[in-house]
Design a protein around this motif. Structure first.
Motif, mmCIF file in Angstrom:
data_model
loop_
_atom_site.group_PDB
_atom_site.id
_atom_site.type_symbol
_atom_site.label_atom_id
_atom_site.label_comp_id
_atom_site.label_asym_id
_atom_site.label_seq_id
_atom_site.Cartn_x
_atom_site.Cartn_y
_atom_site.Cartn_z
ATOM 1 N N TRP A 1 0.832 -1.196 0.000
ATOM 2 C CA TRP A 1 0.000 0.000 0.000
ATOM 3 C C TRP A 1 0.864 1.243 0.000
ATOM 4 N N ILE A 2 0.503 2.223 -0.837
ATOM 5 C CA ILE A 2 1.221 3.486 -0.908
ATOM 6 C C ILE A 2 0.224 4.632 -0.837
ATOM 7 N N LEU A 3 0.684 5.771 -0.351
ATOM 8 C CA LEU A 3 -0.131 6.981 -0.372
ATOM 9 C C LEU A 3 0.004 7.615 -1.749
ATOM 10 N N THR A 4 -1.106 7.832 -2.418
ATOM 11 C CA THR A 4 -1.063 8.408 -3.764
ATOM 12 C C THR A 4 -1.645 9.813 -3.828
ATOM 13 N N GLU A 5 -2.492 10.178 -2.884
ATOM 14 C CA GLU A 5 -3.041 11.525 -2.819
ATOM 15 C C GLU A 5 -3.093 11.958 -1.359
ATOM 16 N N PRO A 6 -2.772 13.218 -1.061
ATOM 17 C CA PRO A 6 -2.502 14.333 -1.967
ATOM 18 C C PRO A 6 -1.111 14.311 -2.581
ATOM 19 N N ILE A 7 -0.207 13.476 -2.050
ATOM 20 C CA ILE A 7 1.122 13.336 -2.634
ATOM 21 C C ILE A 7 1.477 11.859 -2.652
ATOM 22 N N ASN A 8 2.478 11.545 -3.436
ATOM 23 C CA ASN A 8 2.987 10.172 -3.470
ATOM 24 C C ASN A 8 4.142 10.087 -2.494
ATOM 25 N N ILE A 9 3.928 9.417 -1.384
ATOM 26 C CA ILE A 9 4.928 9.378 -0.322
ATOM 27 C C ILE A 9 4.849 8.037 0.395
ATOM 28 N N SER A 10 5.968 7.652 0.985
ATOM 29 C CA SER A 10 6.035 6.375 1.691
ATOM 30 C C SER A 10 5.128 6.393 2.920
ATOM 31 N N ILE A 11 4.456 5.273 3.170
ATOM 32 C CA ILE A 11 3.610 5.154 4.350
ATOM 33 C C ILE A 11 3.977 3.894 5.109
ATOM 34 N N LEU A 12 3.516 3.807 6.355
ATOM 35 C CA LEU A 12 3.779 2.646 7.190
ATOM 36 C C LEU A 12 2.814 1.528 6.794
ATOM 37 N N PRO A 13 3.331 0.418 6.288
ATOM 38 C CA PRO A 13 2.443 -0.630 5.757
ATOM 39 C C PRO A 13 1.485 -1.197 6.789
ATOM 40 N N GLU A 14 1.942 -1.313 8.050
ATOM 41 C CA GLU A 14 1.059 -1.882 9.068
ATOM 42 C C GLU A 14 -0.102 -0.951 9.389
ATOM 43 N N LYS A 15 0.125 0.385 9.269
ATOM 44 C CA LYS A 15 -0.943 1.339 9.514
ATOM 45 C C LYS A 15 -1.948 1.344 8.364
ATOM 46 N N ALA A 16 -1.436 1.242 7.141
ATOM 47 C CA ALA A 16 -2.317 1.176 5.979
ATOM 48 C C ALA A 16 -3.172 -0.078 6.034
ATOM 49 N N ALA A 17 -2.550 -1.189 6.409
ATOM 50 C CA ALA A 17 -3.286 -2.452 6.511
ATOM 51 C C ALA A 17 -4.381 -2.361 7.569
ATOM 52 N N LEU A 18 -4.115 -1.601 8.642
ATOM 53 C CA LEU A 18 -5.111 -1.426 9.698
ATOM 54 C C LEU A 18 -6.355 -0.729 9.158
ATOM 55 N N LEU A 19 -6.159 0.283 8.308
ATOM 56 C CA LEU A 19 -7.298 0.998 7.730
ATOM 57 C C LEU A 19 -8.069 0.109 6.768
ATOM 58 N N VAL A 20 -7.348 -0.587 5.902
ATOM 59 C CA VAL A 20 -7.999 -1.448 4.915
ATOM 60 C C VAL A 20 -8.790 -2.551 5.607
ATOM 61 N N ASN A 21 -8.161 -3.215 6.568
ATOM 62 C CA ASN A 21 -8.851 -4.289 7.286
ATOM 63 C C ASN A 21 -10.004 -3.741 8.116
ATOM 64 N N GLY A 22 -9.834 -2.496 8.606
ATOM 65 C CA GLY A 22 -10.917 -1.879 9.361
ATOM 66 C C GLY A 22 -12.174 -1.722 8.534
ATOM 67 N N LEU A 23 -12.009 -1.351 7.273
ATOM 68 C CA LEU A 23 -13.165 -1.230 6.383
ATOM 69 C C LEU A 23 -13.731 -2.598 6.025
ATOM 70 N N LEU A 24 -12.855 -3.518 5.646
ATOM 71 C CA LEU A 24 -13.313 -4.817 5.152
ATOM 72 C C LEU A 24 -13.991 -5.661 6.229
ATOM 73 N N THR A 25 -13.556 -5.518 7.466
ATOM 74 C CA THR A 25 -14.098 -6.355 8.551
ATOM 75 C C THR A 25 -15.049 -5.591 9.459
ATOM 76 N N LEU A 26 -15.506 -4.444 9.013
ATOM 77 C CA LEU A 26 -16.385 -3.607 9.829
ATOM 78 C C LEU A 26 -17.643 -4.380 10.224
ATOM 79 N N THR A 27 -17.882 -4.486 11.527
ATOM 80 C CA THR A 27 -19.029 -5.230 12.028
ATOM 81 C C THR A 27 -19.818 -4.370 13.000
ATOM 82 N N PRO A 28 -20.994 -3.916 12.620
ATOM 83 C CA PRO A 28 -21.806 -3.079 13.515
ATOM 84 C C PRO A 28 -22.290 -3.863 14.732
ATOM 85 N N SER A 29 -22.442 -3.144 15.829
ATOM 86 C CA SER A 29 -23.021 -3.761 17.024
ATOM 87 C C SER A 29 -24.537 -3.606 17.031
ATOM 88 N N GLN A 30 -25.022 -2.553 16.350
ATOM 89 C CA GLN A 30 -26.464 -2.310 16.269
ATOM 90 C C GLN A 30 -26.810 -1.706 14.917
#
Length: 319
Positions: free
Chosen positions: A71-100
């Motif tokens: 995973w790379i940051l492409t906007e607003p600039i192309n810059i190196s990012i921390l892969p474990e933090k990017a994975a946290l966001l992606v997995n957060g969306l994909l595994t989102l489970t509502p309680s109510q």
């Protein structure tokens, strides 16, 4: 008779309330898992994620994109990012489970939940589909956020705050705040202007460092080990960034490409990375301008001293 009618009315009112509550609210349990519209999409179908933060009547957004398995940051600039933090966001969306889940929500209720003027929008781009959600207010109890599917206007979900907070933290939570993201072995040449107003140029010839300026001597190994370690550890603060920097901004920050403290790195793949130091701020930090990203960040005085306090006499080590 009146008493019986009153009791019957109360029972009817309570019964209507319970019926409404059950139809408006579903409690998450192992037997009744609440799913979102993208819950069953495979991870390999995920292409990119855009986070939009609505703050002070402005929209701040950033996009992370999958590139050859990483995973790379492409906007607003192309810059190196921390892969474990990017994975946290992606997995957060994909595994989102509502309680109510609350259904049949009207505009007044959306406003109450903070979803008519959300603080955040998360958009996931998949193969041939776009999914995501808006983030509203935090609940007064339960430590949860109200969210709404961007493709469903009258259903609201409750999500635990620990899932949402990494998105709220913004770009500072995922960006790699190291100036040097490559290995020091990949540096071919260094040029820097230090705090002693010296301009020093060094070249790397098979890990043997030679000073080219102000003194050129191939028989002298200019000791750069400590200097390179300091360079490797050069990090900037992640709580303040500026992008799309122009000359007026640079001038206001005391950054002059002709006279400011600076360091320029040439890598063996032909790429350059330049950094310029500005004037001290009221917070006792110093603005830095990273030209390849057209970005302003801030560093502490100790970082400056470790790099720009080095002089020619500190570097020289005779064989």
């Amino acid at each position: 008779m009146k008493k019986q009618l009153l009791i019957s009315g109360i029972i009817l009112f309570i019964g209507w309330g319970i019926f409404t509550f059950i139809n408006r609210k579903q409690v998450h349990s192992k037997e009744n898992i609440i799913k979102l519209s993208w819950s069953n999409i495979r991870k390999d179908k995920f292409l990119s994620l855009t986070t939009t933060i609505y703050k002070n009547n402005t929209n701040v957004y950033y996009t992370i994109t999958k590139n050859q398995g990483s995973w790379i940051l492409t906007e607003p600039i192309n810059i190196s990012i921390l892969p474990e933090k990017a994975a946290l966001l992606v997995n957060g969306l994909l595994t989102l489970t509502p309680s109510q889940m609350l259904t049949n929500i009207n505009d007044t209720e959306l406003n109450t939940y903070g979803l008519n003027s959300p603080q955040l929008k998360i958009t996931g781009f998949f193969d041939n589909a776009i999914y995501g959600f808006f983030v509203g207010q935090k609940t007064t109890i339960g430590n949860q956020f109200y969210i709404k599917d961007i493709n469903n206007s009258n259903t609201v979900y409750l999500i635990d705050s620990h899932v949402i907070e990494p998105f709220i933290q913004g770009i500072s939570s995922i960006i790699n705040n190291k100036f040097l993201t490559q290995s020091t072995d990949d540096i071919l040449a260094i040029k820097f202007k230090n705090m002693h107003q010296e301009t020093i140029e060094l070249t790397n010839e098979n890990t043997f460092w030679i000073q080219k300026f102000p003194e050129e001597n191939p028989n002298v190994d200019w000791g750069t080990k400590k200097f390179l370690l300091s360079l490797k550890d050069l990090t900037f603060n992640t709580d303040s960034f500026s992008f799309d920097v122009d000359n007026t901004i640079l001038k206001n920050l005391g950054i002059d490409k002709n006279s400011s403290l600076m360091i320029s790195l040439l890598f063996n793949n032909g790429e350059y990375s330049d950094l310029y130091i500005g004037s001290k701020t009221t917070n006792n930090t110093y603005p830095i301008y990273i030209s390849k990203n057209n970005m302003i960040a801030y560093i502490d005085l100790l970082m400056i001293q470790n790099i720009f306090g080095v002089s020619t006499k500190d570097l020289i080590t005779h064989k």
